[in-house]
Write an enzyme that holds these catalytic residues in place. Structure first.
Site, PDB file in Angstrom:
ATOM      1  N   ASP A  99       0.838  -1.199   0.000  1.00  0.00           N
ATOM      2  CA  ASP A  99       0.000   0.000   0.000  1.00  0.00           C
ATOM      3  C   ASP A  99       0.871   1.246   0.000  1.00  0.00           C
ATOM      4  O   ASP A  99       2.098   1.187   0.121  1.00  0.00           O
ATOM      5  CB  ASP A  99      -1.016  -0.003   1.141  1.00  0.00           C
ATOM      6  CG  ASP A  99      -0.394   0.188   2.514  1.00  0.00           C
ATOM      7  OD1 ASP A  99       0.814   0.490   2.603  1.00  0.00           O
ATOM      8  OD2 ASP A  99      -1.113   0.026   3.526  1.00  0.00           O
ATOM      9  N   ASN A 107      -4.848  12.492   0.860  1.00  0.00           N
ATOM     10  CA  ASN A 107      -6.257  12.864   0.790  1.00  0.00           C
ATOM     11  C   ASN A 107      -6.556  14.123   1.593  1.00  0.00           C
ATOM     12  O   ASN A 107      -7.330  14.983   1.156  1.00  0.00           O
ATOM     13  CB  ASN A 107      -7.135  11.718   1.296  1.00  0.00           C
ATOM     14  CG  ASN A 107      -7.313  10.612   0.267  1.00  0.00           C
ATOM     15  OD1 ASN A 107      -7.187  10.851  -0.935  1.00  0.00           O
ATOM     16  ND2 ASN A 107      -7.589   9.417   0.729  1.00  0.00           N
ATOM     17  N   ASP A 116      -7.049   9.642  -5.744  1.00  0.00           N
ATOM     18  CA  ASP A 116      -7.436   8.707  -6.819  1.00  0.00           C
ATOM     19  C   ASP A 116      -6.357   8.641  -7.901  1.00  0.00           C
ATOM     20  O   ASP A 116      -6.051   7.559  -8.425  1.00  0.00           O
ATOM     21  CB  ASP A 116      -8.759   9.137  -7.449  1.00  0.00           C
ATOM     22  CG  ASP A 116      -9.952   8.895  -6.539  1.00  0.00           C
ATOM     23  OD1 ASP A 116      -9.794   8.164  -5.537  1.00  0.00           O
ATOM     24  OD2 ASP A 116     -11.038   9.423  -6.836  1.00  0.00           O
ATOM     25  N   ASP A 142      -6.061   2.018  -0.732  1.00  0.00           N
ATOM     26  CA  ASP A 142      -4.739   2.151  -1.363  1.00  0.00           C
ATOM     27  C   ASP A 142      -3.965   0.835  -1.285  1.00  0.00           C
ATOM     28  O   ASP A 142      -2.742   0.829  -1.420  1.00  0.00           O
ATOM     29  CB  ASP A 142      -3.943   3.267  -0.691  1.00  0.00           C
ATOM     30  CG  ASP A 142      -3.667   2.983   0.787  1.00  0.00           C
ATOM     31  OD1 ASP A 142      -4.584   2.509   1.473  1.00  0.00           O
ATOM     32  OD2 ASP A 142      -2.542   3.246   1.257  1.00  0.00           O
TER      33      ASP A 142
END
Length: 238
Positions: A99, A107, A116, A142
């Site tokens: 990840d 974010n 994204d 993620d």
């Protein structure tokens, strides 16, 4: 469908002509007319029905494909990865979970659109580095995974080291911002006697070990460390 219609119609006509038999020329003309009428009607109907069935089959296949595809990255989704893990015939399965480090910060600081974009970029990089070994997909959020059933652990670790280095050197354009990110990964091995849940937990624990040890790292599960001490030394140095 045309053949079935012909058999039914001709059977009815033959029975009718034999019951109310007049002469053979009349019977033969009636049977020939029945054959012609059936072909005139049944062939276009069968063709139309066949095209409808084909369209329905293609739509069903497309729906099945969509149900196994992550809409953001285009990679196989969690369902596809789980199915692949259960259907594969293997002596040893390598599971990698990776990840993005500190993804929540991305974010929170530059927005979810940027997040994204980062996920899409990481997915593409992972696919380019790891698809040769097996199925690369997005587990959710993620988190990404690789399921490999015909690859050596040593080769996968080398590819992950190269992947990690590529990610750190890549500037990702994310919603008018430039994001520089890193990834961490955990590796576990599954033999046929071990459930997927077990190997997933081991890979997940290895991933969290990478986080605890400073991130931007690759860690092996205890089972892999014991089985491949030389690989453990290489991953630690990489």
């Amino acid at each position: 469908m045309t053949g079935i219609s012909l058999v039914i119609a001709l059977g009815v006509d033959v029975t009718s002509q034999l019951v109310f038999f007049a002469d053979w020329p009349t019977a033969l003309r009636s049977w020939l007319l029945t054959v012609v009428i059936v072909f005139i009607i049944a062939i276009p109907v069968s063709f139309t029905f066949g095209r409808s069935q084909q369209a329905l089959l293609l739509a069903h296949r497309e729906l099945e494909q969509l149900s196994r595809t992550d809409q953001l990255t285009g990679l196989p989704n969690r369902r596809a990865l789980m199915e692949a893990s259960e259907q594969a015939d293997f002596d040893a399965m390598v599971l990698v979970i990776a990840d993005v480090d500190r993804f929540k910060t991305i974010n929170d600081t530059i927005g979810h659109r940027a997040g994204d974009a980062v996920i899409c970029a990481i997915g593409q990089i992972m696919a380019s580095h790891l698809s040769q070994f097996g199925l690369v997909g997005r587990m959710g959020g993620d988190e990404f995974a690789l399921i490999a059933t015909n690859a050596r652990v040593e080769d996968i670790v080398l590819a992950l080291i190269n992947l990690r280095e590529t990610v750190t050197k890549t500037a990702i354009i994310a919603a008018d911002n430039v994001a520089n990110v890193s990834i961490s990964a955990g590796i576990a091995i599954r033999d046929p006697s071990i459930s997927f849940d077990t190997v997933y937990s081991e890979a997940d624990e290895a991933l969290y070990m990478a986080k605890r040890n400073g991130r931007n790292r690759i860690e092996l599960s205890e089972r892999v460390r014991l089985a491949y001490p030389e690989v453990f030394a290489r991953s630690a140095s990489g």
